[in-house]
Enzyme design. Structure first.
Site, PDB file in Angstrom:
ATOM      1  N   LEU A  70      -9.657 -13.187   8.069  1.00  0.00           N
ATOM      2  CA  LEU A  70      -9.092 -11.954   8.640  1.00  0.00           C
ATOM      3  C   LEU A  70      -9.819 -11.524   9.905  1.00  0.00           C
ATOM      4  O   LEU A  70      -9.259 -10.803  10.728  1.00  0.00           O
ATOM      5  CB  LEU A  70      -9.181 -10.800   7.633  1.00  0.00           C
ATOM      6  CG  LEU A  70      -7.969 -10.472   6.778  1.00  0.00           C
ATOM      7  CD1 LEU A  70      -8.283  -9.289   5.880  1.00  0.00           C
ATOM      8  CD2 LEU A  70      -6.755 -10.133   7.635  1.00  0.00           C
ATOM      9  N   GLY A  71     -11.079 -11.935  10.044  1.00  0.00           N
ATOM     10  CA  GLY A  71     -11.833 -11.587  11.250  1.00  0.00           C
ATOM     11  C   GLY A  71     -12.465 -10.203  11.185  1.00  0.00           C
ATOM     12  O   GLY A  71     -12.220  -9.432  10.254  1.00  0.00           O
TER      13      GLY A  71
ATOM     14  N   GLN B 224      -6.838  -3.799  14.027  1.00  0.00           N
ATOM     15  CA  GLN B 224      -6.879  -5.030  14.835  1.00  0.00           C
ATOM     16  C   GLN B 224      -6.139  -6.197  14.200  1.00  0.00           C
ATOM     17  O   GLN B 224      -6.327  -7.336  14.607  1.00  0.00           O
ATOM     18  CB  GLN B 224      -8.334  -5.479  15.110  1.00  0.00           C
ATOM     19  CG  GLN B 224      -9.100  -4.548  16.006  1.00  0.00           C
ATOM     20  CD  GLN B 224     -10.248  -3.875  15.277  1.00  0.00           C
ATOM     21  OE1 GLN B 224     -10.384  -4.003  14.067  1.00  0.00           O
ATOM     22  NE2 GLN B 224     -11.076  -3.163  16.014  1.00  0.00           N
TER      23      GLN B 224
ATOM     24  N   TRP C 261       0.822  -1.221   0.000  1.00  0.00           N
ATOM     25  CA  TRP C 261       0.000   0.000   0.000  1.00  0.00           C
ATOM     26  C   TRP C 261       0.850   1.263   0.000  1.00  0.00           C
ATOM     27  O   TRP C 261       0.322   2.365   0.032  1.00  0.00           O
ATOM     28  CB  TRP C 261      -0.952   0.018   1.200  1.00  0.00           C
ATOM     29  CG  TRP C 261      -0.272  -0.228   2.508  1.00  0.00           C
ATOM     30  CD1 TRP C 261       0.320   0.710   3.316  1.00  0.00           C
ATOM     31  CD2 TRP C 261      -0.097  -1.487   3.161  1.00  0.00           C
ATOM     32  NE1 TRP C 261       0.856   0.102   4.421  1.00  0.00           N
ATOM     33  CE2 TRP C 261       0.619  -1.240   4.355  1.00  0.00           C
ATOM     34  CE3 TRP C 261      -0.469  -2.805   2.849  1.00  0.00           C
ATOM     35  CZ2 TRP C 261       0.958  -2.261   5.246  1.00  0.00           C
ATOM     36  CZ3 TRP C 261      -0.116  -3.806   3.736  1.00  0.00           C
ATOM     37  CH2 TRP C 261       0.582  -3.541   4.914  1.00  0.00           C
TER      38      TRP C 261
ATOM     39  N   TYR D  83      -9.969   7.999  12.957  1.00  0.00           N
ATOM     40  CA  TYR D  83      -8.636   7.486  12.615  1.00  0.00           C
ATOM     41  C   TYR D  83      -8.507   7.213  11.110  1.00  0.00           C
ATOM     42  O   TYR D  83      -7.574   7.690  10.452  1.00  0.00           O
ATOM     43  CB  TYR D  83      -8.292   6.204  13.406  1.00  0.00           C
ATOM     44  CG  TYR D  83      -7.075   5.543  12.808  1.00  0.00           C
ATOM     45  CD1 TYR D  83      -5.804   6.032  13.097  1.00  0.00           C
ATOM     46  CD2 TYR D  83      -7.193   4.522  11.867  1.00  0.00           C
ATOM     47  CE1 TYR D  83      -4.686   5.495  12.486  1.00  0.00           C
ATOM     48  CE2 TYR D  83      -6.074   3.988  11.243  1.00  0.00           C
ATOM     49  CZ  TYR D  83      -4.832   4.476  11.561  1.00  0.00           C
ATOM     50  OH  TYR D  83      -3.730   3.966  10.929  1.00  0.00           O
TER      51      TYR D  83
ATOM     52  N   GLU E 169      -5.735   0.472   5.391  1.00  0.00           N
ATOM     53  CA  GLU E 169      -6.028   0.976   6.735  1.00  0.00           C
ATOM     54  C   GLU E 169      -7.124   0.172   7.409  1.00  0.00           C
ATOM     55  O   GLU E 169      -7.072  -0.083   8.608  1.00  0.00           O
ATOM     56  CB  GLU E 169      -6.400   2.462   6.693  1.00  0.00           C
ATOM     57  CG  GLU E 169      -5.230   3.382   6.369  1.00  0.00           C
ATOM     58  CD  GLU E 169      -4.053   3.246   7.323  1.00  0.00           C
ATOM     59  OE1 GLU E 169      -4.254   2.827   8.477  1.00  0.00           O
ATOM     60  OE2 GLU E 169      -2.922   3.531   6.902  1.00  0.00           O
TER      61      GLU E 169
ATOM     62  N   ASP F 277      -3.134   6.457  16.486  1.00  0.00           N
ATOM     63  CA  ASP F 277      -3.487   5.060  16.740  1.00  0.00           C
ATOM     64  C   ASP F 277      -2.635   4.593  17.915  1.00  0.00           C
ATOM     65  O   ASP F 277      -1.929   5.400  18.537  1.00  0.00           O
ATOM     66  CB  ASP F 277      -3.293   4.197  15.482  1.00  0.00           C
ATOM     67  CG  ASP F 277      -1.828   4.061  15.073  1.00  0.00           C
ATOM     68  OD1 ASP F 277      -0.957   4.690  15.717  1.00  0.00           O
ATOM     69  OD2 ASP F 277      -1.548   3.323  14.114  1.00  0.00           O
TER      70      ASP F 277
ATOM     71  N   CYS G 208      16.787   5.776  17.860  1.00  0.00           N
ATOM     72  CA  CYS G 208      15.648   6.690  17.688  1.00  0.00           C
ATOM     73  C   CYS G 208      16.111   8.082  17.273  1.00  0.00           C
ATOM     74  O   CYS G 208      16.936   8.691  17.955  1.00  0.00           O
ATOM     75  CB  CYS G 208      14.838   6.777  18.979  1.00  0.00           C
ATOM     76  SG  CYS G 208      13.444   7.913  18.826  1.00  0.00           S
TER      77      CYS G 208
END
Ligand code: ADE
Length: 367
Positions: free
Chosen positions: A86-87, A48, A30, A126, A43, A144, A208
């Protein structure tokens, strides 16, 4: 929460994170272009669901539904088939409904206005911010779980981040820090940092790019932030399912048979099943008698399977039953098909596990 950066420092902070992202971003399907349809589908799938689990589904889904018109034209059961496993299937139903709206009301183009995007089914704050910023560079910050963890560590925010006040405050901070002229890269940079560096456990602070601004690090609190979420107590549930098998190796799938079908089987095709407490075999036999009029069949217990749906621990107890004929009354409402073909219709992961147990038993019997 207090992250106050002076304008010059804010610009340094932004350019360090953007430069890091541009050098280290992972390639995902993507991220190949800026097509809002492809970004939107990603997205929704990523909600989840882990990235590694999404990628194969994403590739198949986009091959079958390459643009919003192809998705809008499809039958719902075809869309569910490609989502199968995938649920959280309401995501697929909403995606399909929204595709139809985009074709009917927006000329096939994902809307550019926040209000219009928010009015589509399955698109909340979101997802709207993610698609509009990533595809169109709209100056909307996303928040998120990954971004929230990064911001909470930056500002040493204690307590439950999902508490409404904390979340609102994090949203405001996200919006203040946003590099408005590069919203697409900026939002993805924060997500990427949370996924690869500022991880929940053992974050790699030495790598970082913005560690010098991190208050949690300065105060030695990185391991305590974010505070653990309060979990719901786990519930243990047993579901017994019957794989009826006729002499032609055909089986019966149903839509409604009352074993919490909305939760475990997601209103998709499933084997006749019931939640059981003590004696799975006799409770399932009673259920088959009451709902299908099936009497006196031998139920052979197959190996159980485990299935976790959020806070529920589900044990699936598959039972194989050879029958001369599939029950005629159920055949009208249900669906008869070869046992090895159950994956051809929309089924959930739970049904897939039950079918796998039956297939394994069949192989054993034959050898
Ligand atoms: N998680 C959710 N959306 C994502 C994205 N666009 N890139 C990486 N991880 C994500």
């Amino acid at each position: 929460m207090t992250i106050h950066l002076k304008p010059r420092s804010l610009r340094t902070f932004q350019s360090l994170l953007l430069a890091w992202y541009r050098a280290h971003r992972r390639e995902f399907p993507w991220r190949a272009d800026r097509d809002p349809y492809r970004i939107w589908v990603a997205e929704i799938m990523l909600q989840q669901t882990r990235i590694a689990a999404v990628i194969p589904y994403y590739d198949c889904f986009l091959r079958r539904f390459p643009d919003v018109r192809a998705l809008a034209r499809a039958r719902q059961r075809e869309v569910l088939k490609f989502w199968s496993g995938l649920g959280y299937y309401s995501r697929a139903r909403n995606l399909h409904a929204a595709a139809k709206t985009i074709v009917a009301q927006h000329g096939g183009e994902f809307p550019r206005e926040l209000e219009a995007a928010l009015s589509l089914p399955g698109i909340g704050r979101y997802t709207a911010a993610a698609v509009l910023s990533i595809a169109y560079d709209a100056p909307l910050a996303v928040l998120d779980g990954n971004v929230a963890r990064v911001l909470a560590r930056l500002g040493a925010v204690r307590g439950d981040l999902r508490a409404p006040r904390a979340w609102r405050s994090l949203s405001e901070t996200a919006q203040q820090l946003l590099a408005r002229e590069a919203a697409s890269d900026w939002n993805q940079a924060l997500m990427e940092l949370g996924e690869t560096i500022c991880t929940p456990h053992s974050p790699r602070c030495a790598a970082c790019p913005i560690r010098r601004w991190c208050e949690a690090r300065a105060e030695g609190l990185v391991d305590q932030i974010p505070a653990p979420r309060k979990k719901r107590a786990a519930v243990n549930i047993k579901i017994a399912a019957a794989i009826l098998r006729d002499p032609h190796d055909r089986t019966l799938l149903m839509k409604d048979p009352g074993a919490h079908d909305g939760v475990f089987f997601s209103r998709m095709w499933q084997f006749p099943a019931i939640e059981v407490k003590r004696n799975a075999r006799s409770e399932l036999a009673n259920h088959l008698r009451a709902t299908l009029g099936v009497n006196g069949i031998a139920l052979e217990a197959l190996p159980e399977a485990r299935h976790g749906v959020t806070f529920r621990n589900v044990t699936l107890l598959p039972f194989l039953a050879h029958v001369e004929q599939l029950p005629a009354n159920a055949v009208i409402r249900g669906r008869v098909l070869p046992l090895e073909s159950v994956a051809q219709v929309p089924i959930s992961s739970a049904t897939r596990k039950i079918a796998a147990a039956a297939a394994a038993a069949h192989t054993l019997h034959r050898h």
